[in-house]
Design a protein around this motif. Structure first.
Motif, short mmCIF file in Angstrom:
data_model
loop_
_atom_site.label_atom_id
_atom_site.label_comp_id
_atom_site.label_asym_id
_atom_site.label_seq_id
_atom_site.Cartn_x
_atom_site.Cartn_y
_atom_site.Cartn_z
N ILE A 258 14.34 6.99 1.11
CA ILE A 258 12.95 6.57 1.27
C ILE A 258 12.05 7.33 0.31
CG2 ILE A 258 10.98 6.61 2.87
CD1 ILE A 258 12.91 6.12 5.12
N ASP A 259 11.17 6.60 -0.36
CA ASP A 259 10.14 7.19 -1.20
C ASP A 259 8.97 7.56 -0.29
OD1 ASP A 259 7.99 7.71 -2.88
OD2 ASP A 259 8.60 6.24 -4.37
N LEU A 260 8.77 8.85 -0.06
CA LEU A 260 7.74 9.28 0.90
C LEU A 260 6.34 8.95 0.42
CD1 LEU A 260 9.07 12.71 2.21
CD2 LEU A 260 8.95 10.53 3.42
N ALA A 261 6.12 8.87 -0.88
CA ALA A 261 4.80 8.50 -1.38
C ALA A 261 4.43 7.09 -0.93
CB ALA A 261 4.76 8.61 -2.90
N ASP B 189 12.63 11.32 -0.13
CA ASP B 189 12.40 11.85 -1.47
C ASP B 189 10.91 11.96 -1.77
OD1 ASP B 189 13.11 12.74 -4.03
OD2 ASP B 189 12.95 10.72 -4.87
N GLY B 190 10.49 13.13 -2.32
CA GLY B 190 9.16 13.27 -2.86
C GLY B 190 8.08 13.66 -1.88
N ALA C 122 -1.15 7.89 -3.23
CA ALA C 122 0.11 8.60 -3.39
C ALA C 122 1.06 7.90 -4.35
CB ALA C 122 0.78 8.77 -2.03
N GLU C 123 0.91 6.55 -4.47
CA GLU C 123 1.81 5.80 -5.33
C GLU C 123 1.47 5.95 -6.80
OE1 GLU C 123 5.02 3.72 -6.36
OE2 GLU C 123 4.51 4.72 -4.51
N ARG D 298 0.62 14.46 4.99
CA ARG D 298 1.83 15.28 5.12
C ARG D 298 2.07 15.62 6.58
NH1 ARG D 298 3.20 18.14 0.14
NH2 ARG D 298 3.70 20.03 1.26
N ARG D 299 1.04 15.96 7.30
CA ARG D 299 1.21 16.28 8.72
C ARG D 299 1.73 15.07 9.48
NH1 ARG D 299 -4.36 19.54 9.55
NH2 ARG D 299 -3.64 21.60 8.92
#
Length: 989
Positions: A350-353, A402-403, A583-584, A413-414
């Motif tokens: 998974i792309d976390l962004a 990831d990321g 974020a992207e 983030r939280r």
């Protein structure tokens, strides 16, 4: 009896299986494996075993054992085809084990000797009477246990048993629920039975299984390395399996930091059964991969995912194009000394962004829902979160996130931490076998995952020999059809790997790859990281200009405009990515065209000419140079460091005072750290006058009342980064000034990036020019206050962990530590703080080990009075005379630390020893410090503390500084750059 392949389990999972079976056959009193002095693993049982009631009884065995029984597992990774060879191997293994017990009996090194022994192995033994392996091994073991030399040693084993492969399989047949806990032993029918679904054939991996379709797409997508899109003469496609490497990493082991190989460590952990209800459960069953820019975090995550895809698709008879990727990945794993995972986990990467961007819209999407949505979109079938929950219950997963570093918004983030915790809770409730791997940069990684559930693997820089080998791989693949160029580039890369300056630019896979592009054209390599990436950009540009294509002339004539377009877009995207909404890091094609159009209009072009030229500029930037490219619904940089490079060039453009003001604005924020360093590189390359300006900036940076006047300085971290980027090479006055800035970290309580700074300090101390300066400065803390002694002692501790025990530098550290003459109470305070500050700040750290040069271990005094941190600080502030409103604001801010406590021990003024540091969201405290009266009062109160109370100040700093540093600054920066350079951004609103 089914032929369960026990070798697929791996050594650790086999040991877990043995414990589970032993508890079924012998009883719940079987104690879990624990490491023995000889490195073996053992389980024990105290009591009576009635073999006549178990599946393991035998005609020749005494029916009842009563006493202390030890079980020992002997796993062979690749059993021989011949039962005879397996029997010889097992005889040797058991002989060594018995010899170990004999030595222990003679030397009294074990607290208890066994009355009975059970040896468990995965190898198969022949059952032929007398001549077979079972009888032969029994004879050899019984002879050894009954020899006079054995019994005289004190080892008196009354009986023993051997459980071999066939016997383990029969025990699995009798205990199917145990087998279900070990997916390496499952069949497709088992999975379907557990899922109990009629229409979704998850887990069969046949043509009807939607997961098979997802795997086929993913294994082909993740073969591609984005950097290969740079193009150019002689360019070969850079596939993951062509150039994959495994990187060294340090792991935060309870027994001290260990050096491992990152992918190997993850795959070894994944081969274990990670169900939290497992008798021999793995407590730290998840991993955080921490690495700097270009260090290969995402590429490692790709390799991990590919390894698990290969394991699942092996034997599935996929299409030839997929089989090619499977074969290539398998070959790459073999080249790296890695095996295809035995525990065939289903990988979800998974792309976390992207995940954060989706949640920024206000929808609280669980990880399972996010995965199910992406899966359904890709395979054109609806897979619900509930379907995935059943699949998670039935089959082991490897969830690769990831990321995390590309999600700079604190709130986002939280929320991600919360969603990960929710999934872990659900997995434990389902008794799922879940491995989570998270990747992030170290800078700004403040809200750490709890150390009791996550291993932290700190990726290390490539050693010179590894960098040279990787450079050779890159060169061989890029120039497969051009022997002359391959030889020339390979020779230049070898020279770079042996040069003391350029070798430091080959410490990450990205830097090595970029350097391979540069050396095609330039025999002399760049001395610093900024020049490295800048030359990469210019090399790509010059390649396109040199081509015999129509657009080459346009590129040459409009180079400056194309440069400005990249820089402006880089700054916009870097600003956008500071928040979850961006974020992207993409910009719409319309906005990209608008930027180009406006710049041309500002230069006096007519609307007609500006329109046509803008289209050509966008075409050149996105299709010829291939630094900007399509990403989802917009355009962005494929390589994040190049985005940061372009943003840095935009920041460094303009009047000196304006440029320095911009650098000061972003200096504290971890999201902007790499951009800040690249901008400094640009300025230093431009003129020597910036050496003094940068040093002046570092001197003034932390003198901000809202930041409590430099109590928790950022300047030492920035100085260390500049030194590590090699920007001070051949600049001795500048270098010494940076080292002086770095050394102020020894004047304050140890709060900020201590391990990171210790690495730089150790490197500097390794040179003859500065060794005396470093150790003299550390030793001078002996006559200073407790805070300076604490900072120096902790720095020595971190430096000592970086070098081998035989290194001569250790002697210098030991001498410096002895010079400090820290008292027992001071050592206790340092140790408690060290244990606390390396864990999540929400963790209870009441016990901590201190390892200063391996000499001190202790626990803090449990009888000392425990004091509330916020109540104590509030009492210090009250006499200063804050207004009721301001005092209430500070009280509200301090309330986030309501559970945080410390001891005061020893004679007056006593020594503050941290006990617990727990914090809620720190924004209320940061907000309170925006008020100058509140900040001044708190600063004054902390100044009144005796030096022995440094831990109180450190606990406050560790709480609010990370959040304070992350206050968004991008929008202010973007506006300042636009105003200074008269840029019209109105069309972006």
């Amino acid at each position: 009896m089914p032929d369960y392949d026990l070798t697929r389990l791996g050594s650790r999972a086999f040991e877990q299986l043995v414990v589970a079976l032993a508890r079924r056959d012998i009883g719940p009193g079987v104690q879990v494996f624990g490491d023995g002095p000889d490195g073996g693993r053992e389980a024990t049982f105290e009591g009576t075993i009635n073999w006549s009631r178990t599946s393991t009884g035998g005609a020749n065995r005494v029916d009842c054992w009563s006493g202390y029984t030890v079980l020992q597992a002997k796993f062979r990774v690749k059993p021989a085809a011949s039962p005879h060879d397996n029997a010889l191997w097992l005889q040797e293994q058991i002989k060594n084990e018995v010899d170990g017990w004999i030595r222990a009996a003679r030397e009294h090194t074990r607290s208890r000797l066994p009355d009975y022994l059970i040896f468990i192995t995965n190898v198969d033994l022949s059952a032929v009477a007398k001549a077979g392996g079972i009888d032969k091994v029994n004879q050899v073991v019984r002879k050894r246990l009954t020899e006079t030399s054995t019994t005289q040693s004190g080892l008196k084993v009354e009986d023993f048993a051997i459980w071999h492969g066939d016997q383990i399989r029969s025990m699995l047949d009798a205990n199917q629920e145990v087998r279900y806990a070990f997916p390496a032993l499952l069949t497709a029918g088992d999975v379907l039975a557990k899922l109990a679904t009629d229409w979704v054939s998850l887990g069969t991996f046949n043509a009807q299984d939607p997961l098979r379709e997802q795997l086929l797409h993913a294994i082909k997508d993740d073969r591609w390395i984005r950097l290969s899109q740079s193009g150019g003469p002689g360019e070969a496609k850079l596939w993951l399996d062509d150039i994959a490497i495994d990187l060294p990493a340090t792991i935060d082991s309870p027994d001290g930091d260990l050096t491992v190989r990152a992918v190997q460590r993850v795959l070894e952990l994944g081969d274990m059964v990670l169900r939290q209800r497992q008798p021999d459960r793995i407590k730290r069953s998840n991993v955080v991969l921490v690495g700097g820019p270009g260090q290969g975090k995402s590429t490692l995550s790709q390799l991990i995912a590919q390894a698990y895809r290969v394991a699942l698709l092996t034997g599935a008879n996929p299409a030839p194009s997929v089989q090619e990727v499977i074969d290539g990945t398998r070959a790459a794993l073999t080249r790296l000394g890695l095996s295809v995972p035995g525990n065939r986990r289903w990988p979800a990467r998974i792309d976390l962004a992207k995940y954060a961007e989706e949640m920024a819209s206000g929808a609280e999407i669980s990880l399972l829902r996010w995965i199910s949505t992406r899966l359904s979109e890709r395979i054109d079938r609806d897979i619900s979160p509930n379907d995935l929950k059943g699949w998670l219950r039935a089959w082991p997963w490897a969830l690769i996130l990831d990321g995390l570093d590309e999600v700079p918004s604190v709130d986002a983030r939280r929320l991600i931490y919360s969603k990960i915790d929710d999934l872990l809770t659900s997995a434990e409730d389902l008794d799922a076998d879940l491995l989570i791997v998270v990747t992030t940069r170290p800078t700004g990684y403040d809200e750490r995952f709890p150390a009791d559930r996550f291993e932290h693997l700190q990726l290390q820089r490539l050693p010179p020999d590894k960098a040279a080998a990787f450079a050779q791989q890159i060169t061989d693949k890029r120039f497969t059809d051009d022997d002359e160029m391959r030889i020339k580039v390979a020779a230049r890369m070898r020279d770079a790997a042996h040069d003391s300056v350029t070798v430091r630019l080959m410490e990450t896979p990205l830097q090595v790859t970029i350097m391979s592009f540069i050396v095609e054209k330039f025999p002399t390599l760049p001395p610093d990281r900024y020049t490295l990436f800048d030359m990469y950009y210019r090399t790509m540009f010059d390649r396109e200009v040199a081509k015999d294509i129509p657009i080459a002339r346009f590129l040459s004539q409009h180079r400056s405009q194309i440069d400005r377009l990249h820089e402006h877009v880089g700054l916009i995207l870097q600003t956008a990515s500071e928040t979850a909404d961006g974020a992207e890091s993409t910009i719409s094609p319309g906005d990209l065209h608008g930027i180009a159009l406006q710049r041309l209009l500002d230069r006096g072009f007519t609307h007609a000419d500006a329109g046509s030229h803008a289209a050509a500029l966008v075409e050149a930037a996105t299709h010829r140079l291939v630094l900007l490219g399509p990403r989802d619904n917009g355009v962005g940089f494929d390589i994040r460091t190049l985005q940061e490079l372009m943003a840095a060039r935009a920041i460094a453009e303009g009047d000196d005072s304006a440029v320095m003001a911009r650098l000061r604005l972003i200096a504290h924020h971890p999201h902007w750290r790499n951009t800040w360093l690249l901008a400094v590189g640009e300025l230093l390359l431009r003129s020597e006058r910036f050496e003094k300006r940068i040093l002046d900036l570092l001197k003034q940076l932390d003198s901000d009342l809202h930041r409590l006047n430099g109590r928790f300085p950022t300047a030492p971290v920035l100085a260390a980064d500049i030194l590590d980027d090699n920007l001070a090479a051949k600049r001795p006055r500048f270098e010494r000034g940076l080292i002086e800035r770095l050394l102020i970290l020894l004047d304050r309580p140890p709060v900020v990036d201590v391990p990171r700074l210790a690495t730089t300090l150790l490197r500097i101390a390794s040179t003859n020019a500065y060794r005396r300066l470093i150790y003299d400065r550390i030793s001078s803390a002996a006559s200073a206050g407790a805070a300076r002694r604490a900072a120096s002692a902790l720095m020595l501790e971190e430096m000592a962990t970086e070098i081998p025990s035989y290194d001569a530098r250790l002697t210098s550290m030991l001498n410096a530590y002895r010079t400090l003459a820290t008292s027992d109470l001071e050592v206790q305070a340092i140790a408690a703080w060290q244990g606390m500050s390396t864990r999540s700040i929400s963790a209870d750290s009441s016990e901590a080990d201190f390892r200063v040069l391996g000499h001190v271990t202790f626990s803090s005094d449990p009888t000392a009075e425990t004091i509330s941190l916020p109540a104590y600080v509030e009492k210090l502030v009250e006499p200063i005379g804050l207004s009721d409103g301001d005092l209430q604001a500070l009280r509200t801010g301090l309330a986030i630390l309501s559970d945080s406590r410390f001891h005061l021990s020893g004679p007056a003024p006593a020594t503050a020893i941290p006990v617990v540091l727990r914090s809620g969201p720190a924004e209320p405290l940061v907000q309170a410090l925006h008020n100058e009266d509140v900040a001044a009062s708190l600063d004054l109160a902390l100044s009144s503390l005796p030096s022995t109370h440094w831990a109180i100040e450190a606990m406050l700093g560790a709480t609010f500084k990370p959040i304070q540093n992350r206050q968004p600054v991008g929008s202010v920066l973007l506006l300042a750059v636009a105003e200074d350079n008269a840029i019209d951004n109105s069309y972006l609103d």
